[in-house]
Write an enzyme that holds these catalytic residues in place. Structure first.
Site, mmCIF file in Angstrom:
data_model
loop_
_atom_site.group_PDB
_atom_site.id
_atom_site.type_symbol
_atom_site.label_atom_id
_atom_site.label_comp_id
_atom_site.label_asym_id
_atom_site.label_seq_id
_atom_site.Cartn_x
_atom_site.Cartn_y
_atom_site.Cartn_z
ATOM 1 N N GLU A 76 2.410 7.203 -3.435
ATOM 2 C CA GLU A 76 2.679 6.190 -4.576
ATOM 3 C C GLU A 76 2.687 7.065 -5.942
ATOM 4 O O GLU A 76 3.727 6.612 -6.836
ATOM 5 C CB GLU A 76 1.834 5.112 -4.691
ATOM 6 C CG GLU A 76 2.194 4.017 -3.731
ATOM 7 C CD GLU A 76 1.768 4.412 -2.104
ATOM 8 O OE1 GLU A 76 1.050 5.463 -2.110
ATOM 9 O OE2 GLU A 76 1.902 3.329 -1.417
ATOM 10 N N HIS A 131 -6.327 -5.316 0.049
ATOM 11 C CA HIS A 131 -4.964 -5.508 0.177
ATOM 12 C C HIS A 131 -4.379 -6.854 -0.700
ATOM 13 O O HIS A 131 -3.288 -7.357 -0.300
ATOM 14 C CB HIS A 131 -4.663 -5.578 1.588
ATOM 15 C CG HIS A 131 -4.076 -4.483 2.364
ATOM 16 N ND1 HIS A 131 -4.776 -3.240 2.066
ATOM 17 C CD2 HIS A 131 -2.970 -4.026 3.046
ATOM 18 C CE1 HIS A 131 -4.414 -2.225 2.768
ATOM 19 N NE2 HIS A 131 -3.189 -2.829 3.290
HETATM 20 C C1 LIG Z 1 -1.554 3.445 -0.469
HETATM 21 C C2 LIG Z 1 -0.769 2.873 0.530
HETATM 22 N N1 LIG Z 1 0.428 2.677 0.593
HETATM 23 C C3 LIG Z 1 1.098 1.965 1.537
HETATM 24 C C4 LIG Z 1 0.388 1.339 2.489
HETATM 25 C C5 LIG Z 1 1.254 0.257 3.610
HETATM 26 N N2 LIG Z 1 0.872 0.992 4.862
HETATM 27 C C6 LIG Z 1 0.062 0.547 5.857
HETATM 28 S S1 LIG Z 1 -0.086 1.550 7.177
HETATM 29 C C7 LIG Z 1 1.267 2.566 6.697
HETATM 30 C C8 LIG Z 1 1.548 3.690 7.525
HETATM 31 C C9 LIG Z 1 0.844 4.490 7.721
HETATM 32 O O1 LIG Z 1 1.033 5.203 9.112
HETATM 33 P P1 LIG Z 1 0.190 6.478 9.677
HETATM 34 O O2 LIG Z 1 -0.687 7.309 8.509
HETATM 35 O O3 LIG Z 1 0.831 7.626 10.412
HETATM 36 O O4 LIG Z 1 -0.719 5.502 10.474
HETATM 37 P P2 LIG Z 1 -0.443 4.881 11.861
HETATM 38 O O5 LIG Z 1 -0.121 3.448 11.466
HETATM 39 O O6 LIG Z 1 0.302 5.726 12.786
HETATM 40 O O7 LIG Z 1 -1.758 4.776 12.703
HETATM 41 C C10 LIG Z 1 1.661 2.393 5.404
HETATM 42 C C11 LIG Z 1 2.763 2.842 4.678
HETATM 43 C C12 LIG Z 1 -0.814 1.191 2.307
HETATM 44 N N3 LIG Z 1 -1.830 0.530 3.221
HETATM 45 N N4 LIG Z 1 -1.688 2.195 1.367
#
Ligand SMILES: Cc1ncc(C[n+]2csc(CCOP(=O)(O)OP(=O)(O)O)c2C)c(N)n1
Ligand SMILES: Cc1ncc(C[n+]2csc(CCOP(=O)(O)OP(=O)(O)O)c2C)c(N)n1
Ligand SMILES: [Mg+2]
Ligand SMILES: [Mg+2]
Lengths: 397, 354, 354, 397
Positions: free
Chosen positions: C64, C133
């Protein structure tokens, strides 16, 4: 993404310190030394996570669970294999995909399910939900829902362990999406300069939501460089093989334990030299472990999954971590099919019971709104009761 | 509470609070940029590396997110971190850790993990540092439940509030002031005649030594009526306390007698003491060094109206930092602050003496 | 302004605003997590990759700070970025860029570089996402000079305010609502009898099409009297507008006639329209979905007192989100919100009908 | 820290693409192709920065300048050598140590000095001060005072250049202290995945305030790995040798110009493949250049400098960038001592005049408080006049 089957080989090529097959067998493959009991424990733990998550999905579809819900199925070997190398006092912390992490660290499934049902018997009294499991007695420092946000916290836990002169280690789990979050990258550097007893465990399932790792992460195809940039030890393993994962972590945890400050001499208490670093990291010292894994379900419960093919998912299911360990046990005549079925039945039973426990537990009372905001209360705030998981000693009651 | 005649600067008072607490509690450590080998960018931690060693006085890289988060994790683990931001202006890169994690950990974990941590550093403009370096964060952060927020106004307050902060079981944001670090135990001006015992100004401005009072902790949520007066209540905290006393001096000449209240902590806020005062004076001016909109100033004003609606003889006046980013130019920057002249004018208007 | 009978959801209205503006101005691009190939985590940008291609609809990694900053730099360069935060809760890791850089660039550079950028995303609790959140950021951010802040409450508002935001020369924070994305052009409930022309509810809730009005921009700083009434003024914005209308329905039965004002933008704030209403009704309840302390609610209350001191027949009541981190539990979370029952009670109390 | 004299050699060893002495001479050492005029221009620019900064220190001590003030002396070759490889439309952005950057990019010293005096004739009308110089017409996007904060902004400038299909590049200057700030690390990744025409220029003077690079930065002793972690091209150069710095940037800028998207095909407008990356970076594509340099003065005007010895400072002064170029020019008979003295006198004169200009300029009027907050004003806000540097076309009036 490296396929699961090649990554173990890669891991060995990668780590110059890695034991070779010609060397001391115990050192080379600690898993060969594991008792059948331990292996069955691994299997049972993985089965519990799988069955528990099946119940979770069901309950979510029945709208008994709300919010975002991220299923751990497919990644069981990562949690179970890595934590297999820990002692109870070692700590873990992770992101929001935390059900499997909490169960593997020892949380009774009742508290986990009740949490998602928003019940007062939940591990966080229903205040945290699916993404925020906590278990103080098992040294599980939480699921954390801001991507990468847990990494700086992990520094602090490892800092505390070093500061208090313990020999514990902290495992910080993160998803591949967190690789690009500043907090994670800063934490890598800080783990190195304080030489903390900390391992960053990358649960590399290849996607962050719909984004393939190589679309968001430069050098996602060769993550060793991320570790080298900060002078951390690097290792990778096949995260769909629980024994390979265990082997990797048995080695890495041993090399992380007792990491001591390098920025000063602990005896004299003085800084003597300006430290220098090697791209291979330091032993004992912190590490970054790339666990190649895969999630079978969507990102969360509402994901149309257009970013991947059914074939791709199926390919990974063919090397499923549970099946593979079952085959190993059966082929090696270490267990009978009956024993295995029994374990699975036990897992199913525990999961069913967890739902019953959650369903029959009382809701979080409305007057808990103003508890747990402050320890030293004022104004409208009140002191909260400790959660049942603490007061009842993780007994499932 | 023992009195004292000490001469001590604001920065020394902060240091003394940390030293006293660190001597008795090994769980406390201080981490921040240049706090150790450099002895503090503003010399607040001068000599502390020598006394406590590098295990407990720790230089951090310019990674506010990581070291703020480290502190929070260490607090969860059971330590008592003091995290220094060289300036609160630099905490914004760590905003997620300090307002999303620290104040919510206890709640989100249902009671598993508290977060006894102190974040401290310089707050506020006045040194011609320009707009990114001149933040007053009291309004931004006191909005958030789960944290406590103190704004010490004198060396005495600096020591007493910081000792309380360090002993607190909850996260505390301690907003110090670069412009006051060198302020001595008399203040820049001699306001002693306003004090309870004008013959002993130091008893008012200076904190006791450890020998005099090892537990000199100023409780949170108890405002300080720093000057009693009959005609109009000034509610403020931190550096503007001194602006308010200047204004009191000025208005004395016109026969207007101000009551000056230092709220000390905005969270918790001692609205009772403020309301009692307004019920007496029937006039109120709120002086807040942060921007006006959605601020501690608007909050205090709203609460005063609510509690003293029938006692107020006029609207509550609000004196704030000008609603602009901080300019570098010295004259503009000075004019931007909620300084004495603005307070004087606000009081005159409010009390119909304009 | 043409009327319309369209059926359109809030999320579609947001998309329509972006599409219309992007079709006529090549400088505009949309960047954020999952906005392109995934078609938006909440389907706001559905189909936009197909229409505008990967040059202008751009997936960003979970960085971000970097992509918010990229937007600011691109705005300085002369482009017109729209930066989507999947949720405003995730903007805290980018706080320094969005409140230290974007709103201050013009001032700090003495006029060299403006910053015409839109930051947009979901704001507010209500989906059991837990405390990290569930941010409502209107109070945090409207505190900061240099930015503008809008909180659209219906599909019509969503389109009209976002179009204005995109054409703005200044940085705009557009606070949308996950809970309203699927809300249609009638709202969840039928409030048509409150509307100026009850026979045409869509004319009120739905925006015109491009053909009907290519320049359907709702000006900033002009509040909307969404329901006229004689007995008490409700001041609110965003999702709580609907809570207020529910309360109006309830109170109608008791013969209390609410006037409901949607402020639309907190910065600039149209205090004139609010004051005019309070001078008519003599009672005021402020409804704010963020925490109470140092909030947009305290600001509106303080300004109402100041302008209507002699017109108010009672204190201004304030209904806020409960002053706690957001709990996961559904019942607690619902209770935490500034919902209709709380508004009803506040009105009864304020108007002495309790 | 690598000493200045060895780093050029290292740079060549490092970059596999680097031209060798046996290769095309012009390509190998573009500086050999430079006219004497250009070299004298480099010298004059460095002298101007040096003399200007001497006046700055004087004025600061006389309390005519307020706030924090960071002196560029010692680092002149970094600004002048790197920008020597740019065309006017190429952009720069930097941190708070920005006087040298602004002057090298072409800002008339009058506007720079007047800014620090807080005068309305300053480049930012006295609203920015020493740390916040801006010059729109010279594509100087500001000094920025939050460490690392300029790096994400630099992405946006380079993004704009690519988006508008120009062939310009952006140079983003940062100090070694910024290496550990999340915003910089995130920006490295993002520059790579969008393949932006952007060079991160590390002004590696070995210290961030009192902190030696190796105390705060893991792998500070081998920064190549930071670039490799994100798939950026890496280069390093002797930042106290303006010609070596120019050579390095002539090469790197050429390799960065016309960097085009890799995440989709520009012609078809479609994503075709999942990209992959190499630790050597991409050409054309973004780069990370480590310029080894040194600041002779303290961090800011109030720095007791206990963290380094006088000997260390003196060692660097012995390879001073201005003296070295003077020697090269004299020894190569490219210039006479008179010519050089004349340049220096010119620099002194411009600096003295800048002080006079600043002193005699009017203060920023109080009613500018509420200008430049909004373009579309409301309430108390008013529209501001453009600064003199824009309206008068950088004429120094
Ligand atoms: C700072 C932030 N930006 C965006 C999000 C929204 N978000 C939640 S999970 C996610 C994807 C994360 O993927 P990964 O780290 O690969 O974990 P996985 O779901 O594969 O376990 C996003 C973009 C968030 N929770 N926090
Ligand atoms: C985020 C942030 N944290 C801390 C500071 C305070 N600070 C200003 S300059 C500086 C040192 C930076 O050193 P470096 O990046 O090496 O640049 P140099 O001064 O050597 O040019 C620090 C810590 C700041 N401005 N911003
Ligand atoms: Mg993932
Ligand atoms: Mg430096």
């Amino acid at each position: 993404m490296t396929t699961a089957t090649t990554s173990a080989k890669k891991a060995k090529e990668a780590d110059p310190d890695a034991p070779t097959d010609g060397g001391d067998v115990a050192k080379a493959r600690p898993s060969l030394q594991l008792s059948t009991e331990r292996k069955l424990k691994f299997l049972g733990d993985m089965m519990l996570i799988r069955r528990f998550e099946e119940r979770t999905m069901q309950a979510y579809q029945q709208a008994k669970i709300g919010g975002f819900c991220h299923i751990y199925i497919g990644q069981e070997a990562c949690a179970v294999g890595s934590m297999g190398a820990l002692v109870k006092e070692d700590a873990i912390i992770g992101a929001y995909r935390d059900h499997g992490l909490a169960l593997a660290k020892g949380m009774h499934p009742n508290y986990a399910m009740a949490e998602m049902f928003g019940k007062v018997t939940g591990c966080a009294k229903g205040k945290g939900g699916s993404m925020h499991f906590f278990d103080r007695d098992n040294h599980m420092y939480g699921g954390h829902a801001i991507v990468g946000g847990q990494c700086p916290l992990a520094l602090g836990i490892a800092w505390g362990m070093q500061y208090q002169n313990t020999d514990n280690v902290t495992l910080c789990y993160l998803g591949d999406g967190a690789l690009n979050q500043g907090g994670f990258l800063e934490a890598m550097n800080m783990a190195a300069i304080y030489n903390l007893p900390l391992i960053f465990v990358l649960e590399n399932n290849g996607y962050s939501m719909g984004t393939h790792i190589n679309r968001g992460t430069a050098m996602g195809n060769d993550l060793r460089h991320k570790a080298q940039a900060f002078g951390l030890r690097y290792a990778e393993c096949d995260g769909q093989d629980v024994l390979a994962t265990y082997d990797c972590f048995a080695d890495q945890v041993a090399k992380t334990r007792n990491a001591r400050p390098i920025n000063y001499n602990e005896k004299t208490g003085k800084r003597e030299d300006i430290p220098s670093y090697s791209e291979h990291g330091r032993t004992p010292g912190p590490a970054f472990v790339n666990v190649n894994t895969y999630r079978y379900q969507g990102h969360s419960m509402s994901d149309p999954q257009k970013y991947r093919t059914k074939d791709e998912v199926q390919g990974f299911q063919e090397v499923d971590c549970i099946n593979r360990l079952v085959n190993t046990l059966i082929e090696g005549r270490l267990a009978t099919q009956e024993q295995i079925d029994e374990l699975d039945n036990k897992a199913k039973e525990l999961s069913r019971d967890a739902v019953k426990f959650a369903e029959s537990s009382p809701d979080l009372p409305l007057d808990e709104m103003y508890t747990d905001v402050y320890v030293n209360t004022f104004g409208p705030y009140k002191t909260g009761e400790l959660p049942a998981i603490i007061t009842n000693g993780n007994s499932g009651e | 509470m023992p009195t004292t005649d000490r001469k001590i600067q604001y920065r020394d008072a902060l240091r003394e609070a940390m030293q006293e607490e660190m001597r008795t509690d090994d769980r406390i450590f201080l981490m921040g940029e240049e706090v150790a080998e450099y002895n503090g960018a503003y010399k607040v931690s001068q000599g502390m590396l020598d006394e406590f060693g590098p295990r407990r006085i720790v230089d951090a890289p310019i990674s506010e997110t990581a070291f703020a988060g480290l502190g929070i994790g260490a607090a969860m683990y059971g330590l008592r971190p003091i995290i220094e931001f060289m300036s609160w202006s630099f905490c914004l890169v760590a905003a997620d850790q300090i307002i999303n994690n620290a104040p919510k950990m206890l709640y989100m974990s249902g009671g598993h993990f508290g977060c006894p941590i102190v974040f401290r550093g310089n707050n506020g403009a006045g040194g011609q540092l320009g707009s990114t370096h001149s933040w007053c964060v009291e309004s931004l952060f006191s909005h958030v439940p789960g944290l406590k927020l103190a704004v010490p106004s004198t060396p005495r307050e600096a020591k007493g509030l910081l000792k309380t902060a360090i002993r607190e079981a909850d996260p505390v944001f301690n907003l110090e002031s670069e412009r006051m670090l060198g302020m001595g135990s008399r203040g820049d001006k001699d306001f002693s005649r306003y004090l309870t015992d004008p013959s002993k100004p130091h008893a008012y401005w200076a904190p006791p030594t450890f020998e005099e009072d090892p537990d000199f902790c100023i409780p949170f949520g108890v405002a300080n009526v720093i000057k009693e007066g009959a005609d109009c209540t000034i509610v403020t905290a931190g550096r503007p306390v001194h602006f308010a006393l200047e204004a009191a001096e000025e208005l004395e000449k016109e026969g207007i007698d101000l009551e000056v209240i230092d709220v000390r902590t905005y969270r918790p806020l001692d609205i009772e003491t403020i309301a009692r005062s307004v019920r007496k004076t029937n006039y109120c001016v709120v002086v807040d060094q942060s921007w006006p909109f959605a601020s501690v100033g608007s909050e205090v004003a709203a609460q005063v109206y609510e509690r003293c609606f029938d006692d107020l003889d006029n609207t509550v006046a609000r004196v704030h930092n000008a609603d602009v980013p901080a300019p570098y130019n010295r004259a503009l920057e000075q004019e931007m602050l909620p300084h004495a002249r603005k307070i004087v004018e606000a009081v005159r208007q409010t009390t119909y003496n304009a």
